[in-house]
Design a protein around this motif. Structure first.
Motif, PDB file in Angstrom:
ATOM      1  N   ALA A  32      61.057  44.746  41.205  1.00  0.00           N
ATOM      2  CA  ALA A  32      60.331  45.436  42.267  1.00  0.00           C
ATOM      3  C   ALA A  32      61.286  46.009  43.308  1.00  0.00           C
ATOM      4  O   ALA A  32      61.090  47.115  43.809  1.00  0.00           O
ATOM      5  CB  ALA A  32      59.345  44.473  42.926  1.00  0.00           C
ATOM      6  N   ALA A  33      62.346  45.252  43.623  1.00  0.00           N
ATOM      7  CA  ALA A  33      63.338  45.747  44.582  1.00  0.00           C
ATOM      8  C   ALA A  33      64.067  46.963  44.023  1.00  0.00           C
ATOM      9  O   ALA A  33      64.321  47.942  44.743  1.00  0.00           O
ATOM     10  CB  ALA A  33      64.328  44.640  44.917  1.00  0.00           C
ATOM     11  N   LYS A  34      64.394  46.920  42.746  1.00  0.00           N
ATOM     12  CA  LYS A  34      65.054  48.070  42.120  1.00  0.00           C
ATOM     13  C   LYS A  34      64.182  49.318  42.222  1.00  0.00           C
ATOM     14  O   LYS A  34      64.668  50.416  42.548  1.00  0.00           O
ATOM     15  CB  LYS A  34      65.349  47.761  40.649  1.00  0.00           C
ATOM     16  CG  LYS A  34      65.939  48.925  39.860  1.00  0.00           C
ATOM     17  CD  LYS A  34      65.845  48.693  38.366  1.00  0.00           C
ATOM     18  CE  LYS A  34      64.407  48.744  37.873  1.00  0.00           C
ATOM     19  NZ  LYS A  34      64.313  48.589  36.393  1.00  0.00           N
ATOM     20  N   GLU A  35      62.899  49.157  41.947  1.00  0.00           N
ATOM     21  CA  GLU A  35      61.990  50.303  42.015  1.00  0.00           C
ATOM     22  C   GLU A  35      61.832  50.794  43.448  1.00  0.00           C
ATOM     23  O   GLU A  35      61.747  52.006  43.691  1.00  0.00           O
ATOM     24  CB  GLU A  35      60.639  49.903  41.412  1.00  0.00           C
ATOM     25  CG  GLU A  35      60.721  49.630  39.909  1.00  0.00           C
ATOM     26  CD  GLU A  35      59.459  49.010  39.347  1.00  0.00           C
ATOM     27  OE1 GLU A  35      58.549  48.695  40.157  1.00  0.00           O
ATOM     28  OE2 GLU A  35      59.381  48.817  38.120  1.00  0.00           O
ATOM     29  N   THR A  36      61.819  49.868  44.405  1.00  0.00           N
ATOM     30  CA  THR A  36      61.746  50.272  45.810  1.00  0.00           C
ATOM     31  C   THR A  36      62.972  51.082  46.207  1.00  0.00           C
ATOM     32  O   THR A  36      62.872  52.060  46.963  1.00  0.00           O
ATOM     33  CB  THR A  36      61.622  49.029  46.711  1.00  0.00           C
ATOM     34  OG1 THR A  36      60.409  48.348  46.393  1.00  0.00           O
ATOM     35  CG2 THR A  36      61.612  49.411  48.182  1.00  0.00           C
ATOM     36  N   LEU A  37      64.130  50.697  45.681  1.00  0.00           N
ATOM     37  CA  LEU A  37      65.370  51.396  46.030  1.00  0.00           C
ATOM     38  C   LEU A  37      65.420  52.813  45.459  1.00  0.00           C
ATOM     39  O   LEU A  37      66.279  53.600  45.857  1.00  0.00           O
ATOM     40  CB  LEU A  37      66.578  50.589  45.550  1.00  0.00           C
ATOM     41  CG  LEU A  37      66.828  49.293  46.327  1.00  0.00           C
ATOM     42  CD1 LEU A  37      67.913  48.465  45.649  1.00  0.00           C
ATOM     43  CD2 LEU A  37      67.206  49.596  47.765  1.00  0.00           C
ATOM     44  N   SER A  38      64.525  53.136  44.542  1.00  0.00           N
ATOM     45  CA  SER A  38      64.419  54.520  44.080  1.00  0.00           C
ATOM     46  C   SER A  38      63.704  55.390  45.104  1.00  0.00           C
ATOM     47  O   SER A  38      63.797  56.614  45.055  1.00  0.00           O
ATOM     48  CB  SER A  38      63.663  54.573  42.743  1.00  0.00           C
ATOM     49  OG  SER A  38      64.417  53.967  41.714  1.00  0.00           O
ATOM     50  N   ARG A  39      62.978  54.734  46.041  1.00  0.00           N
ATOM     51  CA  ARG A  39      62.227  55.468  47.061  1.00  0.00           C
ATOM     52  C   ARG A  39      62.757  55.238  48.469  1.00  0.00           C
ATOM     53  O   ARG A  39      62.616  56.105  49.334  1.00  0.00           O
ATOM     54  CB  ARG A  39      60.748  55.042  47.020  1.00  0.00           C
ATOM     55  CG  ARG A  39      60.083  55.177  45.665  1.00  0.00           C
ATOM     56  CD  ARG A  39      58.605  54.785  45.739  1.00  0.00           C
ATOM     57  NE  ARG A  39      58.423  53.398  46.145  1.00  0.00           N
ATOM     58  CZ  ARG A  39      58.363  52.373  45.305  1.00  0.00           C
ATOM     59  NH1 ARG A  39      58.487  52.575  44.009  1.00  0.00           N
ATOM     60  NH2 ARG A  39      58.168  51.146  45.765  1.00  0.00           N
ATOM     61  N   GLN A  40      63.340  54.059  48.698  1.00  0.00           N
ATOM     62  CA  GLN A  40      63.774  53.673  50.031  1.00  0.00           C
ATOM     63  C   GLN A  40      65.260  53.323  50.028  1.00  0.00           C
ATOM     64  O   GLN A  40      65.818  52.961  48.987  1.00  0.00           O
ATOM     65  CB  GLN A  40      62.963  52.458  50.525  1.00  0.00           C
ATOM     66  CG  GLN A  40      61.460  52.653  50.521  1.00  0.00           C
ATOM     67  CD  GLN A  40      61.010  53.708  51.515  1.00  0.00           C
ATOM     68  OE1 GLN A  40      61.682  53.953  52.527  1.00  0.00           O
ATOM     69  NE2 GLN A  40      59.875  54.336  51.248  1.00  0.00           N
ATOM     70  N   PRO A  41      65.917  53.381  51.200  1.00  0.00           N
ATOM     71  CA  PRO A  41      67.353  53.085  51.246  1.00  0.00           C
ATOM     72  C   PRO A  41      67.693  51.616  51.122  1.00  0.00           C
ATOM     73  O   PRO A  41      68.837  51.263  50.864  1.00  0.00           O
ATOM     74  CB  PRO A  41      67.781  53.638  52.612  1.00  0.00           C
ATOM     75  CG  PRO A  41      66.543  53.603  53.442  1.00  0.00           C
ATOM     76  CD  PRO A  41      65.416  53.892  52.497  1.00  0.00           C
TER      77      PRO A  41
END
Length: 572
Positions: free
Chosen positions: A239-248
């Motif tokens: 989930a963190a990896k996917e968030t990092l595709s959208r957020q810094p």
């Protein structure tokens, strides 16, 4: 007319239903557009699939297989106490999708089925997929569609493009990476070139990030960290990896007693840049092999959402790739491909077992090209069968049994020599020239290759290193294993070897297997690939040479790295 298209990916499965007069739609299974291509055999032998299988894996991981498609050449899966044919496992995945589709259709079966597969799959693998579909209860017509062709069909159907345009499909899924150049033709589509890195995917990114998190927090309670199962943490890490595709940045919640971990996008990109660079290099070489300039690079597969993917492709190709519905593009395009409308310009490679990472591309590299300082090996002798006779009697029947089964030879998994053992004077070599330390580094090559002590005149030498040396010929390649005097000596000579080629593109990565871990560096120059691999805590080094069979430009650093990972790197 009802057409069900199913994209059975290495890690996830997606299905799309196209009904005449209606817009095609994704068939959601368990409320999600993607279903894990995972299976779990319970104690009664019942096969659970998808999210149910993932949940049950926490009960007994030995009964779980996350990637049955990766095991397609193995024939059977050992799931706990059950032996499950691979066709049955894949059939269970397809049956779950079919049952949900039939439910949504009010009990009616689709009229036609489209099943996608990697462009490089040869007839035996395609037949296994067909057999699984029939076992799943598919009774209508089945059309097999190469996945990059389906992706290209979806791309071309949604955009204005020049007639006859070619598309490069960059497919980075959860469990593998595939690339192909596909051209639109009057009858349908032609695959001009294709290649793959079966060891690269989003799941690997998850694992790298999990290990990074472990380095940040494990010192708080090392014993507790060792007790944690990766399945407990992989979901928040993903989930963190996917968030990092959208957020810094993204925060990963951790169980007690560990603090939550904040990860930034630059930190993740630093971890995965070497692997993604390999994929972009393979993309570039595949485009060159296709012989045309594609009108676009189309990104498919959920892992291609990482911003670094588009950035690296843009830097290398000076063009902006297209990202559009990467998880579902293949399934959405499958029904658009005409019957008998696909041709492959070159024969698909005959791959070996993915689970063993034994792809033949390394053996295809043989040629007479010359490599400065590390010349290409001469044609290797005929490969001998793996020894199965009696060894020097240590007297243990179990040891002999391990030998016959192709195990770890003189020692088992838990009796490898220590780092201290390998840092002193080399012990007495065996009949093939291996010390216990170089044999551990060689792994299965020691049994499967034609090996003997010293150099053999094939031209592969490392003159700056003194020590115990073994030369092996295996899968059309030459590998030299050396136990040197010290780590400093190894590091110095390896650095000098690589520095001799400042203009050559290189691939650097870590490796792990057979109780060892370390780094490798691969390059290609003058038509020959060279991979130098070292061990992190002992003075061991190996040098693989993989000559090309055709033009010098056909071999890249990425392909040389793949040769090492598939046929030389010892297993875990």
């Amino acid at each position: 007319m009802r057409v069900l298209s199913i994209d059975v990916g290495t890690s996830n499965t997606v299905a799309v239903l196209a009904v005449s007069g209606q817009q095609p739609r994704v068939v959601e299974v368990d409320g999600a557009a993607t279903m894990p291509t995972a299976v779990y055999a319970d104690e009664a032998g019942v096969i659970l699939v998808g999210h149910d299988a993932v949940r049950q894996s926490r009960v007994d991981p030995a009964r779980f297989e996350a990637n049955p498609r990766r095991r397609i050449d193995d024939g059977v899966l050992k799931l706990g106490g059950s032996v499950v044919p691979v066709t049955d496992a894949l059939a269970a995945v397809l049956r779950r999708v079919l049952d949900e589709t039939v439910r949504q259709l009010g009990g009616a079966l689709p009229d036609e089925f489209r099943l996608t597969h990697p462009a490089g799959w040869a007839e035996p693998r395609r037949n296994t997929l067909l057999s699984a579909a029939r076992l799943a209860g598919v009774t209508g017509e089945i059309v097999l569609v190469p996945a990059p062709v389906a992706a290209a069909a979806h791309f071309l159907a949604t955009r204005r493009v020049t007639p006859g345009a070619a598309i490069a499909v960059y497919d980075l899924g959860a469990g593998s990476f595939d690339v192909a150049v596909v051209a639109a033709t009057p009858p349908g589509f032609t695959v001009l070139a294709e290649d793959a890195l079966p060891d690269l995917g989003g799941a690997g990114v998850d694992q790298v990030l999990l290990e990074y998190v472990g380095r940040q927090v494990s010192n708080r309670d090392a014993a507790k960290w060792q007790q944690l199962q990766s399945t407990e943490l992989i979901e928040p890490v993903r989930a963190a990896k996917e968030t990092l595709s959208r957020q810094p940045q993204a925060e990963i919640p951790m169980p007690e007693p560990f603090p939550d971990v904040l990860v930034t996008r630059p930190e993740l990109e630093a971890l995965v840049r070497p692997s993604l660079s390999r994929s972009v290099e393979l993309l570039t070489s595949t485009i060159a092999a296709g012989g045309v300039q594609p009108g676009a690079v189309y990104l498919v597969g959920g892992a291609s959402r990482m911003p670094l993917v588009a950035a690296l492709i843009g830097e290398r190709l000076r063009s902006v790739p297209v990202l559009d519905q990467p998880e579902t593009a293949v399934a959405l395009g499958a029904h658009l491909v005409p019957h008998n409308g696909v041709t492959i310009r070159t024969p698909a490679p005959q791959h070996h077992s993915v689970s063993q990472q034994q792809y033949p591309s390394a053996g295809d590299f043989m040629a007479s090209a010359q490599f400065p300082q590390l010349p290409a090996p001469q044609a290797p002798p005929v490969r001998k069968a793996a020894p199965k006779g009696t060894l020097v009697a240590l007297g243990a029947i179990m040891v002999v049994a391990l030998l016959v089964l192709g195990g770890f030879l003189v020692f088992g998994r838990h009796s490898f020599p220590s780092a201290a053992d390998c840092s002193g004077q080399p012990g007495s070599p065996d009949d093939k020239g291996f010390t216990s330390c170089t044999r551990q580094l060689a792994g299965p090559v020691a049994d499967q290759g034609d090996c003997h002590g010293g150099y053999d005149g094939s031209g592969v030498t490392v003159p700056g290193l003194a020590g115990s040396t073994v030369t092996c010929h295996t899968s059309g390649q030459t590998v030299v294993y050396i136990q040197a005097g010290s780590l400093d000596e190894v590091n110095k000579e390896v650095a000098a070897m690589m520095d001799a080629y400042p203009d050559s593109a290189k691939v650097k990565a870590s490796w792990k297997g057979n109780g060892l871990s370390g780094d490798y560096e691969a390059l290609a120059a003058s038509g020959v690939g060279v991979v130098v691999f070292t061990v992190s805590d002992r003075p061991l080094v190996g040098v693989l040479t993989a000559p090309a069979t055709s033009a010098p430009g056909s071999l890249t650093a990425a392909k040389a790295a793949g040769a090492f990972e598939r046929s030389v790197q010892p297993g875990t």
